[in-house]
Write a protein that holds these residues in place. Sequence first.
Motif, PDB file in Angstrom:
ATOM      1  N   PRO A  21      -0.580  -0.597  -7.341  1.00 16.21           N
ATOM      2  CA  PRO A  21      -0.626   0.874  -7.187  1.00 16.21           C
ATOM      3  C   PRO A  21      -1.549   1.231  -6.022  1.00 16.21           C
ATOM      4  CG  PRO A  21      -0.920   0.237  -9.486  1.00 16.21           C
ATOM      5  CD  PRO A  21      -1.018  -1.022  -8.684  1.00 16.21           C
ATOM      6  N   ILE A  22      -1.194   2.257  -5.272  1.00 12.46           N
ATOM      7  CA  ILE A  22      -1.937   2.565  -4.044  1.00 12.46           C
ATOM      8  C   ILE A  22      -3.376   2.963  -4.330  1.00 12.46           C
ATOM      9  CG2 ILE A  22      -1.333   5.025  -3.912  1.00 12.46           C
ATOM     10  CD1 ILE A  22      -0.895   4.501  -0.849  1.00 12.46           C
ATOM     11  N   TYR A  23      -3.645   3.566  -5.502  1.00 13.50           N
ATOM     12  CA  TYR A  23      -5.010   3.986  -5.787  1.00 13.50           C
ATOM     13  C   TYR A  23      -5.949   2.794  -6.000  1.00 13.50           C
ATOM     14  CZ  TYR A  23      -4.212   3.031 -10.779  1.00 13.50           C
ATOM     15  OH  TYR A  23      -3.950   2.423 -11.975  1.00 13.50           O
ATOM     16  N   GLN A  24      -5.368   1.601  -6.296  1.00 15.08           N
ATOM     17  CA  GLN A  24      -6.192   0.416  -6.482  1.00 15.08           C
ATOM     18  C   GLN A  24      -6.442  -0.340  -5.170  1.00 15.08           C
ATOM     19  OE1 GLN A  24      -4.150  -1.882  -9.545  1.00 15.08           O
ATOM     20  NE2 GLN A  24      -5.503  -1.031 -11.131  1.00 15.08           N
ATOM     21  N   LEU A  25      -5.746   0.063  -4.127  1.00 15.61           N
ATOM     22  CA  LEU A  25      -5.899  -0.619  -2.840  1.00 15.61           C
ATOM     23  C   LEU A  25      -7.078   0.019  -2.101  1.00 15.61           C
ATOM     24  CD1 LEU A  25      -4.771  -2.751  -0.910  1.00 15.61           C
ATOM     25  CD2 LEU A  25      -3.282  -0.975   0.049  1.00 15.61           C
ATOM     26  N   LYS A  26      -8.190  -0.670  -2.060  1.00 15.34           N
ATOM     27  CA  LYS A  26      -9.423  -0.117  -1.505  1.00 15.34           C
ATOM     28  C   LYS A  26      -9.627  -0.444  -0.033  1.00 15.34           C
ATOM     29  CE  LYS A  26     -10.554   1.436  -5.576  1.00 15.34           C
ATOM     30  NZ  LYS A  26     -10.466   2.876  -5.871  1.00 15.34           N
ATOM     31  N   VAL A  27      -8.832  -1.350   0.523  1.00 16.72           N
ATOM     32  CA  VAL A  27      -8.980  -1.723   1.933  1.00 16.72           C
ATOM     33  C   VAL A  27      -7.640  -1.542   2.635  1.00 16.72           C
ATOM     34  CG1 VAL A  27     -10.872  -3.332   1.541  1.00 16.72           C
ATOM     35  CG2 VAL A  27      -8.510  -4.155   1.438  1.00 16.72           C
ATOM     36  N   PRO A  28      -7.661  -1.106   3.906  1.00 19.62           N
ATOM     37  CA  PRO A  28      -6.398  -0.978   4.634  1.00 19.62           C
ATOM     38  C   PRO A  28      -5.856  -2.352   5.013  1.00 19.62           C
ATOM     39  CG  PRO A  28      -8.241  -0.493   6.084  1.00 19.62           C
ATOM     40  CD  PRO A  28      -8.823  -0.705   4.721  1.00 19.62           C
TER      41      PRO A  28
END
Length: 392
Positions: free
Chosen positions: A65-72
């Motif tokens: 899920p995108i909200y769990q992706l903390k780094v680009p």
Amino acid sequence: MQLLEPPSDQIIGVKAFLDILNETLNFAFPAVTIEGEVSSYKVNQGKWVFFDLKDEDATLPCFIPIYQLKVPIEDGMKIRVTGVPKVTKWGKFSLTVKSVSLAGEGALKRAFELLKAKLQQEGLFEASRKRALPRFPERLGLVTSGQSAAYADFIKILGQRWGGMEIQLADVQVQGQPAPAQIVRAIEYFNQQASVPDVLVVIRGGGSLEDLQAFNTEEVARAIAGSRVPTLVGVGHEVDVSLADFAADVRAATPTDAARIVVPDKAEVIQDIGHRQRRFEQTIRGRLDRYQNHIIRQINVLERFVRLPQARLQNLELRLLNAQRQTLAMQQQRLNSLSRLLGSYDPTATLKRGYAIVRKGEQVVTGPQQVNVGDSLVVQLAAGNINAKVDK
């Protein structure tokens, strides 16, 4: 944990088989960390991130899920993912990712540039957002590891330069996976206090790019930029620059430099006060001298103004007296002339010269046609009157 086992003499459905397979995978790999290169990166509906993790020999589909992706991340970056293997109901095998971290300096630098560009475009690093730090802070909020050399150096320099300050430490991890969340919570803690600190200081000693990664995360950069307390960040060595530095109101090259920035040197302050006092005294003396000279000049001008009217008054009095005298003389001369003129018209004076005035009653006789024979006349002389009668 007891695994589901299908009876050997029964046929099971597809869903039941997938449930058994996923339980087996979850039991064998409750959490697995895999390193590889990102490919086929895409975001669906702004919510779900899909990509492949590959090496030279294989490819692994991944989902997060995108909200769990903390780094680009982007294609070609080397990353480490931690997740759980799973077979979907469509029979596709993938890794459900729980966390992503960057692997290798190249990936770290690339992620840094991507996130920097994003935040910069939002205006998070604009100079107009920067606030000045108070010159003489009384309370500091300090976010760092209480066991670090950076903390010890900061406290030492702070005491040498100023001292007597209230320092409230938020002891956090400054590297590793838990670090960003701890740093953000510490910043939020200080901002939520009823009486906030004068300055919020975030420091960490030097290290590799991977060691400093917590200060290059989006959540830490946004927390610093959003702080209602003025922020000072000193992370790494002089050559190290983090996103936290860009987001801060003031950047320090090192933790030691942060201590030098946040408070003045008391010796320099005392020297400056002495210098200002001397300049103030000189200014006051100069102003008093100028005021005194000005007052003396004004007194002199006033005296001239006082003396000048007196001289003018005396001159005016003299001129008025002379004018009066001249006027009196002229009036006297005119009076004498008028007196002589009046004297020339005085009948008494004429009589004294031998002339007479003849009256017939009340009428002055000026010719013989005014009288008749027998009329009584009065002849007025200078010495008296003579009564006469006309006889012919």
